[in-house]
Motif scaffolding. Sequence first.
Motif, PDB file in Angstrom:
ATOM      1  N   ALA A 261       0.826  -1.201   0.000  1.00  0.00           N
ATOM      2  CA  ALA A 261       0.000   0.000   0.000  1.00  0.00           C
ATOM      3  C   ALA A 261       0.865   1.257   0.000  1.00  0.00           C
ATOM      4  O   ALA A 261       0.566   2.234  -0.696  1.00  0.00           O
ATOM      5  N   ALA A 262       1.947   1.235   0.769  1.00  0.00           N
ATOM      6  CA  ALA A 262       2.845   2.386   0.805  1.00  0.00           C
ATOM      7  C   ALA A 262       3.529   2.593  -0.543  1.00  0.00           C
ATOM      8  O   ALA A 262       3.701   3.724  -0.996  1.00  0.00           O
ATOM      9  N   ALA A 263       3.915   1.487  -1.206  1.00  0.00           N
ATOM     10  CA  ALA A 263       4.560   1.601  -2.517  1.00  0.00           C
ATOM     11  C   ALA A 263       3.621   2.221  -3.541  1.00  0.00           C
ATOM     12  O   ALA A 263       4.018   3.049  -4.362  1.00  0.00           O
ATOM     13  N   LEU A 264       2.337   1.836  -3.503  1.00  0.00           N
ATOM     14  CA  LEU A 264       1.364   2.398  -4.435  1.00  0.00           C
ATOM     15  C   LEU A 264       1.142   3.882  -4.167  1.00  0.00           C
ATOM     16  O   LEU A 264       0.832   4.647  -5.091  1.00  0.00           O
ATOM     17  N   ASP A 265       1.277   4.280  -2.900  1.00  0.00           N
ATOM     18  CA  ASP A 265       1.110   5.691  -2.549  1.00  0.00           C
ATOM     19  C   ASP A 265       2.396   6.492  -2.708  1.00  0.00           C
ATOM     20  O   ASP A 265       2.371   7.722  -2.641  1.00  0.00           O
ATOM     21  N   GLY A 266       3.531   5.791  -2.869  1.00  0.00           N
ATOM     22  CA  GLY A 266       4.807   6.484  -2.998  1.00  0.00           C
ATOM     23  C   GLY A 266       5.389   6.947  -1.678  1.00  0.00           C
ATOM     24  O   GLY A 266       6.251   7.829  -1.645  1.00  0.00           O
ATOM     25  N   THR A 267       4.928   6.368  -0.580  1.00  0.00           N
ATOM     26  CA  THR A 267       5.428   6.753   0.744  1.00  0.00           C
ATOM     27  C   THR A 267       6.367   5.675   1.274  1.00  0.00           C
ATOM     28  O   THR A 267       6.431   4.564   0.748  1.00  0.00           O
ATOM     29  N   ARG A 268       7.088   6.011   2.335  1.00  0.00           N
ATOM     30  CA  ARG A 268       8.020   5.060   2.928  1.00  0.00           C
ATOM     31  C   ARG A 268       7.248   3.940   3.607  1.00  0.00           C
ATOM     32  O   ARG A 268       6.285   4.179   4.335  1.00  0.00           O
ATOM     33  N   ALA A 269       7.685   2.699   3.359  1.00  0.00           N
ATOM     34  CA  ALA A 269       6.991   1.545   3.931  1.00  0.00           C
ATOM     35  C   ALA A 269       7.178   1.500   5.442  1.00  0.00           C
ATOM     36  O   ALA A 269       8.294   1.705   5.942  1.00  0.00           O
ATOM     37  N   PRO A 270       6.117   1.227   6.196  1.00  0.00           N
ATOM     38  CA  PRO A 270       6.255   1.111   7.650  1.00  0.00           C
ATOM     39  C   PRO A 270       6.894  -0.210   8.034  1.00  0.00           C
ATOM     40  O   PRO A 270       6.976  -1.134   7.235  1.00  0.00           O
ATOM     41  N   ALA A 271       7.349  -0.289   9.272  1.00  0.00           N
ATOM     42  CA  ALA A 271       7.864  -1.566   9.787  1.00  0.00           C
ATOM     43  C   ALA A 271       6.713  -2.557   9.830  1.00  0.00           C
ATOM     44  O   ALA A 271       5.631  -2.259  10.347  1.00  0.00           O
TER      45      ALA A 271
END
Length: 281
Positions: A261-271
């Motif tokens: 989900a973070a990759a699709l949004d372009g944000t840093r992936a959470p732990a």
Amino acid sequence: MTRRWPILLSLLPLVLGLGVYWQLWRGWADTFEATLSGWFPGQTVVATGFPYRLETELANVELAHQGNTSLVLKAGGLRLNRGPWRPELTVLQGQDVALGGTAAGLSARVAAATATASLKLDAGRLDRLSVVLPAATGNFGLGPDFRAEMLELHVRERAGLRDGDPASPRLPPRGQLVVSAAGLSLGQGAPITLAADMTIRGAGRLDDYRRWASAGGSLDAVVTGSDATGELFTLTATIVPLGAGARLAGTISTVCPLAVAAALDGTRAPAEQRLRAPVRL
């Protein structure tokens, strides 16, 4: 008494052979120049490389096709060569290369300081186009911008034979695009290895976008992402042209749903602790 032939006379067969080969090479060179002049209008093509190859160098190359689909190629420098006996295969080396394309409402682009490619044609059909772009940046048309240590694109035209059940209503495959990337980062995400296989289906050859779209054309895609620990996700989707845009339907199976989900949004992936079994998005 032994008669000695003059040195120049003894070299005559070699000189004649070189002269005949020069005429043959010049004919191949004329065909090479004519072909590339058609590919790159406005460029002056001069063949060099005698006797082993045909080669030319072009500067400030810019090609564009506009319409229902748009394609753009730009290169600060481009070297093209082929073997005299291999007119079907052309090898390209480019500097400051940028590629872009728009179709079905999706726009993709990629740029790299250097690129190599090979183009093989068979009786006017695209047998294979392979492009290798180190240290590439761009956007796939979906999701955030990317950067990759190495990006490879392979395109080929397929014969149009139906796969699976001959009575299947699905149209036969007409083209294939294979994408592989190493060290690929989407947005702020961690680097992964990407492998994508896309099959373009249609009623006829892929030489007219409007005809392909109006006759039930579609694109099937399978995209897999992995890292050193194993597979992270698999995307299976079908894209169908819809007016000026497209309809996409598919699923993502992943053991890292938050990271995807973070990759699709372009944000840093959470732990995130990876799941034992993949979930379906």
